[in-house]
Design a protein around this motif. Structure first.
Motif, PDB file in Angstrom:
ATOM      1  N   UNK A  38      41.263  45.994  99.953  1.00  9.07           N
ATOM      2  CA  UNK A  38      40.112  45.362 100.562  1.00  9.07           C
ATOM      3  C   UNK A  38      39.437  44.427  99.571  1.00  9.07           C
ATOM      4  N   UNK A  39      38.968  43.279 100.041  1.00  9.36           N
ATOM      5  CA  UNK A  39      38.196  42.377  99.200  1.00  9.36           C
ATOM      6  C   UNK A  39      36.754  42.847  99.166  1.00  9.36           C
ATOM      7  N   UNK A  40      35.946  42.283  98.258  1.00  2.61           N
ATOM      8  CA  UNK A  40      34.566  42.734  98.109  1.00  2.61           C
ATOM      9  C   UNK A  40      33.780  42.545  99.394  1.00  2.61           C
ATOM     10  N   UNK A  41      34.005  41.452 100.098  1.00  8.06           N
ATOM     11  CA  UNK A  41      33.259  41.208 101.331  1.00  8.06           C
ATOM     12  C   UNK A  41      33.630  42.203 102.419  1.00  8.06           C
ATOM     13  N   UNK A  42      34.848  42.782 102.286  1.00  5.87           N
ATOM     14  CA  UNK A  42      35.295  43.744 103.291  1.00  5.87           C
ATOM     15  C   UNK A  42      34.883  45.173 102.953  1.00  5.87           C
ATOM     16  N   UNK A  43      34.335  45.387 101.748  1.00  6.31           N
ATOM     17  CA  UNK A  43      34.022  46.735 101.308  1.00  6.31           C
ATOM     18  C   UNK A  43      32.756  47.296 101.938  1.00  6.31           C
ATOM     19  N   UNK A  44      31.895  46.458 102.438  1.00  5.46           N
ATOM     20  CA  UNK A  44      30.610  46.905 102.944  1.00  5.46           C
ATOM     21  C   UNK A  44      30.785  47.522 104.329  1.00  5.46           C
ATOM     22  N   UNK A  45      30.581  48.857 104.450  1.00  6.91           N
ATOM     23  CA  UNK A  45      30.767  49.495 105.765  1.00  6.91           C
ATOM     24  C   UNK A  45      29.819  48.988 106.835  1.00  6.91           C
ATOM     25  N   UNK A  46      28.761  48.241 106.437  1.00  7.80           N
ATOM     26  CA  UNK A  46      27.834  47.726 107.432  1.00  7.80           C
ATOM     27  C   UNK A  46      28.260  46.351 107.956  1.00  7.80           C
ATOM     28  N   UNK A  47      29.357  45.796 107.390  1.00 15.01           N
ATOM     29  CA  UNK A  47      29.836  44.520 107.895  1.00 15.01           C
ATOM     30  C   UNK A  47      30.529  44.728 109.242  1.00 15.01           C
ATOM     31  N   UNK A  48      30.575  43.675 110.026  1.00 13.17           N
ATOM     32  CA  UNK A  48      31.126  43.784 111.379  1.00 13.17           C
ATOM     33  C   UNK A  48      32.632  44.015 111.383  1.00 13.17           C
ATOM     34  N   UNK A  49      33.338  43.578 110.318  1.00 14.90           N
ATOM     35  CA  UNK A  49      34.789  43.672 110.299  1.00 14.90           C
ATOM     36  C   UNK A  49      35.299  44.918 109.588  1.00 14.90           C
ATOM     37  N   UNK A  51      35.050  48.333 109.739  1.00 10.38           N
ATOM     38  CA  UNK A  51      35.673  49.480 110.402  1.00 10.38           C
ATOM     39  C   UNK A  51      37.012  49.118 111.030  1.00 10.38           C
ATOM     40  N   UNK A  52      37.116  47.860 111.543  1.00 10.77           N
ATOM     41  CA  UNK A  52      38.386  47.424 112.125  1.00 10.77           C
ATOM     42  C   UNK A  52      39.490  47.368 111.073  1.00 10.77           C
ATOM     43  N   UNK A  53      39.129  47.097 109.825  1.00 10.44           N
ATOM     44  CA  UNK A  53      40.119  47.046 108.743  1.00 10.44           C
ATOM     45  C   UNK A  53      40.340  48.425 108.111  1.00 10.44           C
ATOM     46  N   UNK A  54      39.319  49.290 108.168  1.00  7.85           N
ATOM     47  CA  UNK A  54      39.426  50.596 107.521  1.00  7.85           C
ATOM     48  C   UNK A  54      40.332  51.549 108.293  1.00  7.85           C
ATOM     49  N   UNK A  55      40.230  51.547 109.631  1.00  6.91           N
ATOM     50  CA  UNK A  55      40.996  52.494 110.431  1.00  6.91           C
ATOM     51  C   UNK A  55      42.510  52.339 110.236  1.00  6.91           C
ATOM     52  N   UNK A  56      43.078  51.114 110.262  1.00  9.90           N
ATOM     53  CA  UNK A  56      44.517  50.983 110.001  1.00  9.90           C
ATOM     54  C   UNK A  56      44.916  51.485 108.612  1.00  9.90           C
ATOM     55  N   UNK A  57      44.015  51.318 107.636  1.00  3.99           N
ATOM     56  CA  UNK A  57      44.301  51.814 106.296  1.00  3.99           C
ATOM     57  C   UNK A  57      44.427  53.331 106.306  1.00  3.99           C
ATOM     58  N   UNK A  58      43.538  54.012 107.034  1.00  2.00           N
ATOM     59  CA  UNK A  58      43.603  55.464 107.144  1.00  2.00           C
ATOM     60  C   UNK A  58      44.891  55.902 107.844  1.00  2.00           C
ATOM     61  N   UNK A 101      35.032  58.706 104.324  1.00  6.62           N
ATOM     62  CA  UNK A 101      33.621  59.053 104.173  1.00  6.62           C
ATOM     63  C   UNK A 101      32.725  57.885 104.567  1.00  6.62           C
ATOM     64  N   UNK A 102      33.024  56.708 104.030  1.00  3.92           N
ATOM     65  CA  UNK A 102      32.230  55.535 104.370  1.00  3.92           C
ATOM     66  C   UNK A 102      32.356  55.190 105.855  1.00  3.92           C
ATOM     67  N   UNK A 103      33.551  55.384 106.415  1.00  2.00           N
ATOM     68  CA  UNK A 103      33.785  55.147 107.834  1.00  2.00           C
ATOM     69  C   UNK A 103      32.872  56.051 108.670  1.00  2.00           C
ATOM     70  N   UNK A 104      32.765  57.311 108.263  1.00  2.00           N
ATOM     71  CA  UNK A 104      31.928  58.261 108.992  1.00  2.00           C
ATOM     72  C   UNK A 104      30.454  57.891 108.903  1.00  2.00           C
ATOM     73  N   UNK A 407      37.320  57.010 115.422  1.00  2.00           N
ATOM     74  CA  UNK A 407      37.433  55.994 116.466  1.00  2.00           C
ATOM     75  C   UNK A 407      36.529  54.823 116.144  1.00  2.00           C
ATOM     76  N   UNK A 408      36.874  53.654 116.689  1.00  2.00           N
ATOM     77  CA  UNK A 408      36.071  52.455 116.468  1.00  2.00           C
ATOM     78  C   UNK A 408      34.839  52.477 117.353  1.00  2.00           C
TER      79      UNK A 408
END
Length: 408
Positions: A38-49, A51-58, A101-104, A407-408
């Motif tokens: 993940x890039x730094x801009x994608x690391x923030x769990x409050x960003x709109x994108x 969770x969509x990127x985190x779930x496939x990683x899990x 954890x961040x996803x939750x 879930x998303x």
């Protein structure tokens, strides 16, 4: 999501860094996590994108980590309890737990309309081991004076002679079983375990349940061997640990024996021998309790092991991934303490096992809470999260448990 229905905390997530939590004047800050790809801009769990990127990683990490979990900081195969010495898998497990954890937390915040009020309670959002009274009191935010009450109330109960010897016997019996199952070939280690169990059998022959309690005393005989002491047992434990220290499958037992050495070092001069009569044996048993009660401090892992054995007949510490406080401001001073685990597999057997572990955690927390004489209206809940699970709830031994899927 039921688990976080009443969250009213504000979580601030800055740039990348190791997962940690800080309790600050009513506001809990959750630092972000490094997620490999993940890039730094994608690391923030409050960003709109995010969770969509985190779930496939899990989902991608799940088959790689099947049947594995973190125990005492080690990656362990849950089927054979053996330590897995693979740095890539260990880092992958930390990554999975961190992302999950961040996803939750993102999912929790999305269920709350105004997450602006803070709860002045500790927050744990990383894998940790419940292995001392201090950790339990930290979770409950117990005051210094109340911690003293807890220790004074618990020590005399859990340092009773039959609890002390029973806990040691449980560790050694489990170790003996593991040696037989894994065809462990070190004859010296096996013999030491047998001798240690024989030592404990001699010690426990003076328990009230045994008919030998009727013996008053024995005549002194120059041909009898000298009286044994707990120091002899301590020496055998030291030798056993030397035999086992480089064996991958026995890491837990080496750790637990090291824990019990704290108590053994305090009672090493106490006699344990069939050459002494009942009255003297009872006096020596009383010395064991007095010395352990006096010496085992609030943060003692040995004391906590005795507490677990006293409550459950178990000597295994309790692993948790999440521990959070939630407040229902509209219901007086009611607080809800939630403990949770994040699992790789949704096998029913594993889910049942984790529910039982979480129940033990909740019961020991409740026990300490009652000993501390705290006045808050406390509710306890257990939560398990796993990919592929259907959301459901159940009641086990009076505690509420919630099973959640991602879930998303």
């Amino acid at each position: 999501m039921k688990a976080f229905k009443h969250v009213r905390s504000h979580f601030h997530v800055p740039g990348p860094g190791p997962l940690r939590t800080e309790k600050l004047t009513g506001v809990v800050h959750l630092n972000a996590i490094s997620y490999h790809s993940f890039t730094e801009s994608q690391l923030d769990p409050q960003s709109s994108e995010w969770r969509e990127k985190a779930l496939p990683k899990l989902i991608k990490l799940t088959p790689l980590l099947k049947n594995l979990d973190l125990i005492n900081g080690k990656l362990v195969n849950l089927h054979d309890k053996c330590t897995v010495n693979d740095e890539f898998l260990l880092q992958s497990m930390h990554t999975f737990k961190s992302i999950a954890t961040a996803f939750l937390m993102k999912q929790a915040l999305s269920t709350v309309s105004t997450p602006c009020l803070s709860v002045d309670k500790p927050l744990y959002m990383e894998t940790f081991t419940l292995n001392s009274l201090k950790k339990v009191c930290d979770i409950l935010d117990v005051s210094a004076q109340q911690r003293k009450l807890v220790r004074l109330a618990i020590c005399p109960q859990v340092t009773q002679h039959q609890i002390w010897t029973g806990a040691l016997e449980e560790i050694l019996n489990q170790l003996k079983f593991e040696m037989s199952v894994n065809d462990y070939g070190c004859i010296m280690a096996q013999q030491i375990v047998v001798n240690c169990l024989k030592f404990l059998d001699d010690v426990m022959s003076y328990d009230p349940e045994s008919t030998s309690w009727m013996r008053l005393t024995l005549k002194k005989d120059a041909n009898l061997p000298p009286s044994a002491k707990w120091e002899d047992f301590l020496e055998m434990i030291n030798d056993l640990m030397i035999c086992l220290k480089n064996e991958e499958g026995f890491f837990f037992y080496v750790t637990k024996l090291e824990t019990m050495k704290e108590g053994l070092s305090q009672i090493k001069d106490v006699l344990v021998d069939k050459n002494i009569g009942y009255k003297e044996a009872r006096h020596q048993q009383s010395l064991v309790q007095k010395k352990l009660t006096k010496s085992l401090g609030h943060s003692s892992k040995c004391l906590f092991t005795l507490l677990l054995y006293y409550l459950y007949g178990s000597i295994r510490d309790i692993e948790l991934d999440i521990c959070c406080w939630f407040s229902e401001g509209d219901v007086g001073n009611k607080c809800c303490l939630c403990v949770g685990k994040i699992l790789i597999s949704d096998e029913e057997k594993m889910l049942r096992r984790e529910v039982k572990k979480l129940d033990r955690a909740l019961r020991v927390i409740k026990f300490v809470y009652e000993m501390a004489e705290m006045k808050e209206n406390l509710e306890l809940q257990g939560h398990v999260w796993c990919l592929g699970c259907e959301n459901r709830s159940l009641v086990y031994r009076g505690h509420k448990f919630f099973i959640h899927g991602f879930s998303l």
